[in-house]
Design an enzyme around this catalytic site. Sequence first.
Site, PDB file in Angstrom:
ATOM      1  N   TYR A 125      24.439   8.271 -15.005  1.00 19.77           N
ATOM      2  CA  TYR A 125      24.846   6.695 -14.411  1.00 19.77           C
ATOM      3  C   TYR A 125      25.924   6.306 -15.593  1.00 19.77           C
ATOM      4  O   TYR A 125      26.724   5.450 -15.176  1.00 19.77           O
ATOM      5  CB  TYR A 125      23.603   5.732 -14.461  1.00 19.77           C
ATOM      6  CG  TYR A 125      23.042   5.956 -13.189  1.00 19.77           C
ATOM      7  CD1 TYR A 125      23.497   5.275 -12.060  1.00 19.77           C
ATOM      8  CD2 TYR A 125      21.875   6.818 -13.242  1.00 19.77           C
ATOM      9  CE1 TYR A 125      22.745   5.524 -10.774  1.00 19.77           C
ATOM     10  CE2 TYR A 125      21.236   7.019 -11.679  1.00 19.77           C
ATOM     11  CZ  TYR A 125      21.798   6.353 -10.576  1.00 19.77           C
ATOM     12  OH  TYR A 125      21.299   6.591  -9.386  1.00 19.77           O
TER      13      TYR A 125
ATOM     14  N   SER B 140      18.291  19.596   7.286  1.00 20.95           N
ATOM     15  CA  SER B 140      17.149  18.873   7.717  1.00 20.95           C
ATOM     16  C   SER B 140      16.185  20.179   7.747  1.00 20.95           C
ATOM     17  O   SER B 140      16.590  21.307   8.424  1.00 20.95           O
ATOM     18  CB  SER B 140      17.295  18.422   8.936  1.00 20.95           C
ATOM     19  OG  SER B 140      18.106  17.173   8.909  1.00 20.95           O
TER      20      SER B 140
ATOM     21  N   THR C 208      18.159  19.733  14.868  1.00 23.69           N
ATOM     22  CA  THR C 208      17.110  20.209  13.856  1.00 23.69           C
ATOM     23  C   THR C 208      16.267  19.289  13.290  1.00 23.69           C
ATOM     24  O   THR C 208      14.945  19.470  13.404  1.00 23.69           O
ATOM     25  CB  THR C 208      17.820  20.600  12.409  1.00 23.69           C
ATOM     26  OG1 THR C 208      18.751  19.874  11.820  1.00 23.69           O
ATOM     27  CG2 THR C 208      18.898  21.998  12.790  1.00 23.69           C
TER      28      THR C 208
ATOM     29  N   GLU D 161      14.368   5.726  -8.550  1.00 29.47           N
ATOM     30  CA  GLU D 161      14.449   7.187  -8.521  1.00 29.47           C
ATOM     31  C   GLU D 161      13.254   7.755  -9.476  1.00 29.47           C
ATOM     32  O   GLU D 161      12.831   8.912  -9.146  1.00 29.47           O
ATOM     33  CB  GLU D 161      15.786   7.674  -9.094  1.00 29.47           C
ATOM     34  CG  GLU D 161      16.925   7.360  -7.703  1.00 29.47           C
ATOM     35  CD  GLU D 161      18.295   7.406  -8.265  1.00 29.47           C
ATOM     36  OE1 GLU D 161      18.503   8.006  -9.315  1.00 29.47           O
ATOM     37  OE2 GLU D 161      19.109   6.964  -7.509  1.00 29.47           O
TER      38      GLU D 161
ATOM     39  N   ARG E  16      24.263  21.408  -0.748  1.00 27.69           N
ATOM     40  CA  ARG E  16      24.360  20.867   0.741  1.00 27.69           C
ATOM     41  C   ARG E  16      22.781  20.688   0.961  1.00 27.69           C
ATOM     42  O   ARG E  16      21.649  20.989   0.710  1.00 27.69           O
ATOM     43  CB  ARG E  16      24.935  21.975   1.639  1.00 27.69           C
ATOM     44  CG  ARG E  16      26.189  22.317   1.370  1.00 27.69           C
ATOM     45  CD  ARG E  16      27.260  21.103   1.655  1.00 27.69           C
ATOM     46  NE  ARG E  16      28.559  21.677   1.594  1.00 27.69           N
ATOM     47  CZ  ARG E  16      29.512  21.719   0.461  1.00 27.69           C
ATOM     48  NH1 ARG E  16      28.770  21.119  -0.833  1.00 27.69           N
ATOM     49  NH2 ARG E  16      30.536  22.048   0.541  1.00 27.69           N
TER      50      ARG E  16
ATOM     51  N   GLY F  44      24.527  18.994  19.209  1.00 29.14           N
ATOM     52  CA  GLY F  44      24.867  19.912  18.404  1.00 29.14           C
ATOM     53  C   GLY F  44      23.895  20.367  17.303  1.00 29.14           C
ATOM     54  O   GLY F  44      22.607  20.410  17.602  1.00 29.14           O
TER      55      GLY F  44
END
Length: 408
Positions: free
Chosen positions: A101, A215, A286, A143, A212, A282
Site C-alpha cells: 500500500y 471461476s 463457468t 483484508e 489470472r 461464452g
Amino acid sequence: MTTATIGLDKQTRDIIKATVPVLQEHGEKITKRFYQLMFENHPELKNIFNQTNQRKGDQSKALANTVYAAAANIDNLEAILPNVKLISHKHKSLNIKPEHYPIVGKYLLMGIKDVLGDAATDDIINAWEKAYGVIADVFISIEKDMYMETKNKPGGWVDFRNFKVTKKVVESDVITSFYLEPADGNPFPAYQAGQYVTVKAEIDGESHDHLRQYSLSCAPGEGVYRISVKREDAIGDNPAGVVSSFLHEKLEEGSILPISAPAGEFVLDLEDTRPLVLMSGGVGLTPMISMLETVIKEQPEREVIFIHAARSGRFHAMKDRVLEIADKYDNVTNYTIYDHPEDDEQCDKTGYIDAEWLETILPTNDAAFYFCGPKGFMRAAYQNLKKYHVSDADIHFEIFGPAEDITA
C-alpha cells in the site's frame, strides 16, 4: 469505517471534495501515469497486476473509478464499503500485502502531481496523502480479516499452494477444463458456488509470473477444484492470451499449478427459494455451471431456468452435462441460443437474448437472476432484465471494472 473518516479533519475532507470534478475529468490519465511510474520503479509488481488489462486500460479505468468514488464519498466512506469488499476479495486472491500500500500511495500521488502540474498544490497533495492513508488502512483491515478467515478454515492457506492437474478435459473448440487436487495430499477447503481462484503461471522465457483469476466450475464438496479456461487466440492487434495459451498447450495431467484459496462475493444465495435464472455467454458459463450443480444438490426442488448463449455448437462447453441435468430434474429448464448455428444445429433461439424473448420463457420477474459473460453480453442482460422490471436487489453479477460499464 466511520472511525476512519473521523480521522480526517474537515479542511482535508473539503479539499478532497473540491478535487472531485478534476478526478472525473482526468482520473484515467492519472491512474495510467501512476501505473507507468510504479512499474518503472517496481517491475517486480508486474507479477501481481494483469498486464493484459493494463494494455486494454481496464485496470486504469477501474482504479480511477475507485479513487473518484472515495473522493465523492469522503464524508461517508461507508457508502463505498460494498465496492471495497469486492476489491478486497480480488486483493486477497492476488495476495496483496500491507507493504504494497505505501508503494501504491507514493506513485498515485506522483501521478496526480504529474498530470495536474501546478494545479496540484501542496495542500491538495497533502490532503490526498492523508485520505489515501485512511482508505488504505480500511483495505488492510478488511483484508487482514479475510486472510485470517481463509487460513483458519480446515485445509485453508494463504499465498499460493501447489495443486496437481489430475484430469484435463476438452469441453469445446476453445474451452478446456483442468481438475486440480493438492500436490501435498492434505485437505483443502470447500467454497461457495460462483467463487474463483487465482492461478500463478510460471512460464519459461517470461520476465515475470502471470496471475489470472478463473471461476471454479464444479459444485463445492466434490473433492476437487475445476477451472474451465477459454483459450484467447490472437485477433487483429490483440495478441494471444499468455496464460490461457500456456494452460491449454503446456499443462497436462500431472502438471503442477500454484493457486490461491477461493475468493469472491458473487455467490449463490441458498437461502432464497424463489425461481433461479442463470444466464451465461461464452466462458461466462463457468460460475453458472457451479451454481447449477450446487442448486440441484442443495435445493433439488427449486425451479431453475438455465440460459446459455454461444457462437455455435463448436463453442458450447458442457452442453451434454446441462442436458443430462435438465432431463433428470423436471424443475430445471435449459435454453440454448446460438449466434451463428452451423449445419442445422438445434438451438432454442438464433441471434441474441432479448427482453421480448425472455418474457415468453420466464415464469416471473420475482426471481433471483445471476449472469456472467463478456461485457457486451452482460450489458445486454442487465438492460433486458430492467425492461422485464426485475428489481435491482434480484440482479446479481460480477465484473472486472466499474459497474457503470454494465448498468449505464
